[in-house]
Design a protein around this motif. Structure first.
Motif, PDB file in Angstrom:
ATOM      1  N   ILE A  44      27.991  38.622  48.289  1.00 41.52           N
ATOM      2  CA  ILE A  44      28.574  37.526  48.787  1.00 41.52           C
ATOM      3  C   ILE A  44      29.258  36.907  47.989  1.00 41.52           C
ATOM      4  CG2 ILE A  44      27.896  35.201  49.718  1.00 41.52           C
ATOM      5  CD1 ILE A  44      25.349  36.189  50.686  1.00 41.52           C
ATOM      6  N   VAL A  45      30.645  36.566  47.938  1.00 45.79           N
ATOM      7  CA  VAL A  45      31.324  35.904  47.146  1.00 45.79           C
ATOM      8  C   VAL A  45      31.455  34.632  47.746  1.00 45.79           C
ATOM      9  CG1 VAL A  45      33.714  36.213  45.992  1.00 45.79           C
ATOM     10  CG2 VAL A  45      32.551  38.162  46.564  1.00 45.79           C
ATOM     11  N   LEU A  46      31.241  33.676  46.746  1.00 55.79           N
ATOM     12  CA  LEU A  46      31.672  32.134  47.185  1.00 55.79           C
ATOM     13  C   LEU A  46      32.576  31.536  46.349  1.00 55.79           C
ATOM     14  CD1 LEU A  46      28.003  30.429  47.108  1.00 55.79           C
ATOM     15  CD2 LEU A  46      29.375  31.429  48.981  1.00 55.79           C
ATOM     16  N   VAL A  72      34.929  31.799  41.430  1.00 58.75           N
ATOM     17  CA  VAL A  72      34.358  32.140  42.434  1.00 58.75           C
ATOM     18  C   VAL A  72      32.725  32.831  41.720  1.00 58.75           C
ATOM     19  CG1 VAL A  72      36.352  33.291  43.635  1.00 58.75           C
ATOM     20  CG2 VAL A  72      35.304  34.491  41.650  1.00 58.75           C
ATOM     21  N   GLU A  73      31.851  33.052  42.790  1.00 59.51           N
ATOM     22  CA  GLU A  73      30.533  33.368  42.199  1.00 59.51           C
ATOM     23  C   GLU A  73      30.046  34.726  43.128  1.00 59.51           C
ATOM     24  OE1 GLU A  73      28.774  29.096  40.823  1.00 59.51           O
ATOM     25  OE2 GLU A  73      28.025  30.034  42.675  1.00 59.51           O
ATOM     26  N   THR A 114      30.794  35.480  37.556  1.00 57.77           N
ATOM     27  CA  THR A 114      31.524  34.489  38.071  1.00 57.77           C
ATOM     28  C   THR A 114      32.906  34.620  37.436  1.00 57.77           C
ATOM     29  OG1 THR A 114      31.504  32.864  36.247  1.00 57.77           O
ATOM     30  CG2 THR A 114      30.003  32.642  37.997  1.00 57.77           C
ATOM     31  N   ALA A 115      34.265  34.214  38.215  1.00 52.55           N
ATOM     32  CA  ALA A 115      35.671  34.363  37.855  1.00 52.55           C
ATOM     33  C   ALA A 115      36.423  33.086  37.987  1.00 52.55           C
ATOM     34  CB  ALA A 115      36.040  35.651  38.414  1.00 52.55           C
ATOM     35  N   PRO A 116      37.269  32.849  37.162  1.00 52.68           N
ATOM     36  CA  PRO A 116      38.205  31.722  37.615  1.00 52.68           C
ATOM     37  C   PRO A 116      39.416  31.895  38.697  1.00 52.68           C
ATOM     38  CG  PRO A 116      38.954  32.763  35.701  1.00 52.68           C
ATOM     39  CD  PRO A 116      37.783  33.514  35.996  1.00 52.68           C
ATOM     40  N   ILE A 134      32.588  40.606  38.087  1.00 54.58           N
ATOM     41  CA  ILE A 134      33.738  40.222  39.070  1.00 54.58           C
ATOM     42  C   ILE A 134      34.780  39.624  38.209  1.00 54.58           C
ATOM     43  CG2 ILE A 134      32.891  37.784  39.707  1.00 54.58           C
ATOM     44  CD1 ILE A 134      34.295  38.339  42.409  1.00 54.58           C
ATOM     45  N   GLN A 135      35.954  40.089  38.398  1.00 54.19           N
ATOM     46  CA  GLN A 135      37.186  39.676  37.551  1.00 54.19           C
ATOM     47  C   GLN A 135      38.390  39.237  38.382  1.00 54.19           C
ATOM     48  OE1 GLN A 135      37.731  42.039  33.893  1.00 54.19           O
ATOM     49  NE2 GLN A 135      39.927  41.299  33.618  1.00 54.19           N
TER      50      GLN A 135
END
Length: 439
Positions: free
Chosen positions: A182-184, A197-198, A212-214, A260-261
């Motif tokens: 799941i990507v929030l 994103v988380e 997480t990623a900005p 995640i990037q």
């Protein structure tokens, strides 16, 4: 009664789901003919759980029926899922699951309560390693807040696996472990540097934040989420947001060793600079047929810093990213959305191409003029006009005259007028036909 001897009522439900008599409310369910004691029992159970509440349905996504059938535990029989709202309660929203017992009779299995005004969506998918489907339920908590909760259903109890506020979310196999992650997305207009994103990944103990990623600074509302493949079959998530007025920006996320990037992000500007573009009404496309989608990045064809009147024209540079985030332009086009055609532009037209709309054309005729413009002190030199003509075949024959027909439909003809200097720009009649596409 044995478990597998109770298909009739489910068959009626399925037929109704697949036909014009879809079960959009509980009253329709009650109106179905009683066929057995078990059928009556299920209706009684639903009526009890409904009480004074109203029947509702999820507002978004693929699962928007008031009553839904799904095999959650992979046992070959389907559970019945219903949705209710009672604004008199502290937690007014409920998702109720009925499951067959050993005698094939539906009994209440679980009742999930939620706060808020609506159930936005429900998704049934496998996110943990238990060979069952979890429930991903999105609640509209308030006008400015929505919350995603993931539930695992077990024989003994219902377990909450995660809960988080979010702006948008997507379930996909980003970690390529054959189950969904799941990507929030969390976007706060008041504090854009915190936008992120988380990535939640499931395991035997539930779901945890993996990494997480900005998100690009300046990104606003999410307009589109899409899972794509990059070269070498690398899974990626491409996200498009509102940006400045009439502009968009996209981020590309992949799974790296560290998590995640955002591979398209410029670390200095904190934006995916190479994806910023005017809104052109064109979606991602695989322009070079290599199985990878490209992003249409706009560049003015009306001349930089030149007065061209009210209308602007845009070259679309179709930009592909590799797994390291390196951008590469694989094709360039001009898309005429209103007239429903586009043309692939030769690379040598990059620097001096100027477009204008042809004025004072005949009724039913619209044209775009392609010109060479190297000096703003001189007039553009036209070398090509592409027309869209709407007319009967008899009328069109007279209008077309000696133009080159590029594409013909029942009442529409696309044709071109070429000037003697067109070969100076690396194109002839055959390549013009090959580069032209009706939409």
């Amino acid at each position: 009664m044995k478990r597998n001897q109770y298909p009739f009522f489910l068959m009626i439900l399925l037929l109704c789901f697949l036909s014009a008599c879809s079960l959009n409310n509980i009253d329709e369910l009650f109106a179905l003919p009683y066929t057995s004691e078990a059928n009556q029992h299920l209706q009684d159970q639903i009526a009890i759980e409904k009480g004074e509440a109203e029947s509702i349905s999820p507002l978004r996504g693929e699962n928007t029926k008031t009553i839904q059938l799904v095999d959650l535990d992979a046992d070959g029989t389907q559970e019945v899922v219903a949705f209710f709202r009672d604004n008199e309660l502290d937690k007014p929203l409920r998702v109720v699951v009925f499951k067959q017992d050993e005698e094939g009779v539906y009994q209440l299995h679980t009742s999930i309560e939620g706060s808020g005004t609506d159930i936005l969506s429900i998704e049934y998918t496998d996110v943990v390693e238990d060979e069952t489907l979890e429930l991903l339920i999105s609640f509209q908590v308030s006008s400015t807040m929505q919350s995603l909760t993931v539930y695992g259903l077990h024989e003994e109890k219902t377990v909450e696996l995660m809960q988080s506020a979010y702006t948008n979310y997507l379930s996909l196999d980003l970690t390529q472990n054959e189950k969904k992650d799941i990507v929030l997305f969390k976007i706060d207009g008041a504090n854009p540097t915190s936008n992120r994103v988380e990535l939640f990944v499931g395991g035997e103990g539930g779901m945890q934040v993996h990494s997480t990623a900005p998100i690009s600074v300046g990104a606003k509302a999410v307009q589109q989420l899409e899972q794509i493949s990059l070269p070498d079959d690398v899974n990626a998530l491409i996200v498009t947001y509102e940006y400045e007025e009439n502009e968009q920006i996209s981020d590309l996320f992949t799974m790296q060793e560290s998590g995640i990037q955002n591979i398209s992000l410029n670390e200095i500007t904190r934006q995916s600079d190479e994806t910023i573009r005017r809104y052109a009404g064109v979606n991602f496309m695989d322009m070079n047929d290599d199985g990878v989608l490209e992003i249409p990045v706009t560049k003015s064809l009306s001349g930089d810093n030149k007065t061209v009147g009210a209308e602007n024209f845009w070259r679309l540079n179709w930009t592909q990213f590799d797994a390291q985030g390196t951008a590469n332009i694989v094709a360039s086009t001009y898309h005429n959305i209103s007239d429903k055609w586009y043309i692939e532009l030769p690379g040598r037209w990059d620097e001096y191409l100027r477009l204008d709309r042809l004025r004072n054309t005949d009724v039913g005729e619209r044209g775009i003029v392609f010109s060479y413009w190297s000096d703003e002190e001189e007039d553009p030199v036209p070398f090509l006009v592409i027309y869209r003509i709407t007319a009967t075949p008899e009328e069109a024959e007279e209008i077309v005259r000696d133009r080159i027909v590029l594409h013909q439909e029942e009442d529409t003809i696309y044709c071109a007028e070429v000037f003697d200097n067109i070969r100076n720009f690396g194109i002839d009649e055959d390549s013009l036909r090959a580069r032209f596409h009706a939409m």
